[in-house]
Design a protein around this motif. Structure first.
Motif, short mmCIF file in Angstrom:
data_model
loop_
_atom_site.label_atom_id
_atom_site.label_comp_id
_atom_site.label_asym_id
_atom_site.label_seq_id
_atom_site.Cartn_x
_atom_site.Cartn_y
_atom_site.Cartn_z
N PRO A 100 -4.53 7.29 4.20
CA PRO A 100 -3.69 5.94 3.10
C PRO A 100 -3.85 4.66 3.28
CG PRO A 100 -1.93 6.93 3.99
CD PRO A 100 -3.19 7.88 4.75
N SER A 101 -3.31 3.45 3.37
CA SER A 101 -3.79 2.87 3.82
C SER A 101 -2.62 2.34 5.00
CB SER A 101 -2.78 1.55 2.65
OG SER A 101 -1.14 1.39 2.36
N SER A 102 -3.22 1.67 5.86
CA SER A 102 -3.03 1.01 7.00
C SER A 102 -1.45 1.09 7.35
CB SER A 102 -3.33 -0.26 7.96
OG SER A 102 -3.33 -0.94 6.91
N GLN A 103 -0.70 0.07 6.32
CA GLN A 103 1.00 -0.51 5.80
C GLN A 103 1.43 1.25 5.69
OE1 GLN A 103 -1.05 -1.81 3.96
NE2 GLN A 103 -0.72 -1.87 2.54
N LEU A 104 1.03 1.80 5.19
CA LEU A 104 1.99 3.10 4.83
C LEU A 104 1.27 4.06 5.81
CD1 LEU A 104 3.23 5.51 3.00
CD2 LEU A 104 1.56 6.42 2.38
N PRO A 162 6.90 -3.08 8.17
CA PRO A 162 7.02 -5.06 8.50
C PRO A 162 5.57 -5.12 7.58
CG PRO A 162 7.82 -3.15 9.62
CD PRO A 162 7.25 -2.28 9.41
N THR A 163 4.83 -5.31 8.23
CA THR A 163 3.23 -6.04 7.73
C THR A 163 3.02 -6.15 6.29
OG1 THR A 163 2.32 -4.53 9.84
CG2 THR A 163 0.59 -5.49 7.97
N SER A 164 3.31 -4.88 5.06
CA SER A 164 2.76 -5.45 4.45
C SER A 164 3.29 -4.10 3.17
CB SER A 164 1.84 -5.75 3.99
OG SER A 164 0.69 -4.45 4.10
N ASP A 165 3.32 -4.28 1.94
CA ASP A 165 3.68 -3.50 1.10
C ASP A 165 3.35 -2.37 0.79
OD1 ASP A 165 6.13 -5.13 0.58
OD2 ASP A 165 5.54 -5.93 -1.83
N PHE A 166 3.64 -1.18 -0.06
CA PHE A 166 2.49 0.01 -0.12
C PHE A 166 2.00 -0.52 -1.02
CE2 PHE A 166 5.91 2.81 2.05
CZ PHE A 166 5.39 2.94 3.33
N GLU A 167 0.45 0.37 -0.87
CA GLU A 167 -0.24 -0.13 -2.22
C GLU A 167 0.44 0.97 -3.71
OE1 GLU A 167 -2.64 -1.25 -2.36
OE2 GLU A 167 -3.44 -2.03 -0.16
#
Length: 461
Positions: A100-104, A162-167
């Motif tokens: 999945p996404s990097s933030q998740l 902390p980096t960004s919101d999930f997809e």
């Protein structure tokens, strides 16, 4: 400009002596996406409880500055797990395109770092070994129960790192976090491949847990454990088609880290006075917990939540002045420990590894060592009072070659992968380390006990 300012609504900073600042997501107006944020977990009773459990189970009675808690270590492990995951993600995505996404992924690992010790009881690993052993469980079993039980809803409601919101549609599965905090497999759960390759970063020999507590314990205790170059180890790690891999440029840094960790075991965790305290605690710990908890924590989580070192020490102090005779005796025994009125004296210590003694001796338990000592004593002395300590039998024992045997290195000169066990660098580490100690009330039979110990360990010659 508004986007630039929004960062200050999304993330809190927490000061830390190792990393300087830690970032923690927060909710509310202008906060991160999702119905919950990291701050909600940090503020949860199960996490705040860790403030009242020392990081160093009984060493804080020996090292005057060792007043740090499991809570501080949990925050540090969360931070390091997140930083490491961001570094690993590009190669993870190459090896596992379905990740999945990097933030998740980052947030999943951060939650594993934050919650890996959430199941600890008072006096940490000592509680595992001297109370939870009754049911064949440990703090990781309890931690998994908490992660998939009382904490599951908050974990599932997170919406950002902390980096960004999930997809859209992404969420942290509590089972992912539970899987990451222990090397034991979980029934009825098959981890996705991308998650499985990340687990060594949480439970391996150079995990985020280990790479946080070594510099943290060293710094706070005031013990110079040598160079610990965590940044180099992180930088030269990547996910290959074979899993978590270290570039050979990190080999020396890892070797120094393992040596520093081993030094801490000698100087702090296995310190002679720490072990004298533990020896005395064993006599009162189980009956005390039977009074305070009276059963398996998994079956009484409400009571377990309130059980900390603060509550335990307050209770036994009250017992010491009460009218209940059995409790008063326990309370007075605890008072002796708190006042460092230790009845056991160290009369023998053998520091051994596989280069010194037979492998069979290295696997001996406390009970076996004591029994063999009595057999080697003169018949008239076989009933004398003494206690033994085999440090390698404790849960925090250090076994470098066992732990590092499966570490994978990439050698760019030969363009091939190699296991650490075949590298000359790691052959320098002891195959198995153990500390054998004998304690007695006095030195009356010191000579006979030393002779018997050397015979048992095969050190006579």
């Amino acid at each position: 400009m508004e986007d630039a300012r929004s960062e200050y609504s999304r993330v809190n900073l927490s000061s830390d002596p190792i990393y300087r600042y830690l970032r923690i997501t927060k909710g509310g107006p202008g906060g991160v996406a999702g119905q919950a944020a990291e701050q909600d977990l940090v503020d949860a009773a199960w996490l705040q409880r860790l403030r009242r459990i020392h990081q160093l189970q009984s060493a804080w009675w020996v090292f005057a500055t060792a007043e740090h808690s499991r809570f501080q270590h949990a925050l540090g492990a969360m931070h390091l797990a997140g930083e490491w995951t961001r570094h690993l993600y590009p190669t993870l995505k190459i090896a596992h395109a379905d990740a999945p996404s990097s933030q998740l992924v980052e947030e999943t690992m951060r939650m594993a770092g934050l919650l890996h010790d959430v199941g600890h009881g008072p006096f940490g690993h000592f509680f595992d070994e001297n109370y939870l052993d009754t049911w064949g469980i440990d703090h990781e079993v309890i931690g998994r129960e908490l992660i998939m039980g009382p904490l599951a809803d908050v974990i599932g409601e997170l919406g950002a790192s902390p980096t960004s919101d999930f997809e859209p549609g992404e969420r942290v599965d509590p089972r992912w976090v539970a899987y990451l905090i222990s090397s034991r497999e979980m029934e009825d759960f098959q981890p996705p491949a991308w998650l499985a390759v990340l687990r060594p970063a949480m439970v391996g020999a150079f995990s985020a847990d280990n790479m946080d507590y070594v510099p943290r314990d060293s710094y706070i205790c005031g013990v110079a454990a040598g160079p610990v170059d965590v940044q180099r180890i992180v930088h030269y790690s990547f996910i290959s088609e074979r899993g978590l891999t270290l570039h050979s440029h990190a080999a020396e840094a890892l070797y120094m880290f393992l040596n520093s960790r081993l030094y801490l075991y000698h100087q702090v965790y296995f310190h002679r006075t720490v072990r004298r305290i533990d020896l005395q605690l064993r006599e009162v710990f189980r009956p005390t917990l039977e009074q305070l908890l009276g059963g398996n924590p998994l079956q009484r989580l409400d009571r377990y939540q309130g059980l900390t070192e603060w509550s335990l020490l307050s209770d036994v102090d009250r017992w010491a002045h009460g009218e209940d005779a059995p409790r008063r005796e326990l309370g007075q025994a605890w008072a002796a420990v708190v006042a460092r009125k230790l009845k056991w004296r160290l009369i023998y210590q053998g520091h051994t590894d596989a280069r010194d003694i037979p492998n069979a001796a290295l696997g001996v338990t406390r009970e076996q060592f004591a029994g063999e000592l009595r057999e080697h004593l003169p018949p008239k002395l076989r009933d004398i009072v003494f206690e033994v300590d085999v440090a390698a039998q404790e849960s925090r024992a250090f076994n470098p070659m066992t732990e590092t045997a499966e570490i994978l290195f990439y050698d760019p000169l030969e363009d091939r992968y190699r296991q650490s066990q075949v590298l000359d660098l790691f052959r320098r580490l002891p195959v198995r380390m153990a500390l054998f100690r004998i304690f007695a009330y006095d030195e009356t039979h010191r000579r006979e006990l030393i002779k018997a110990a050397n015979e048992v360990l095969g050190l006579t010659g």
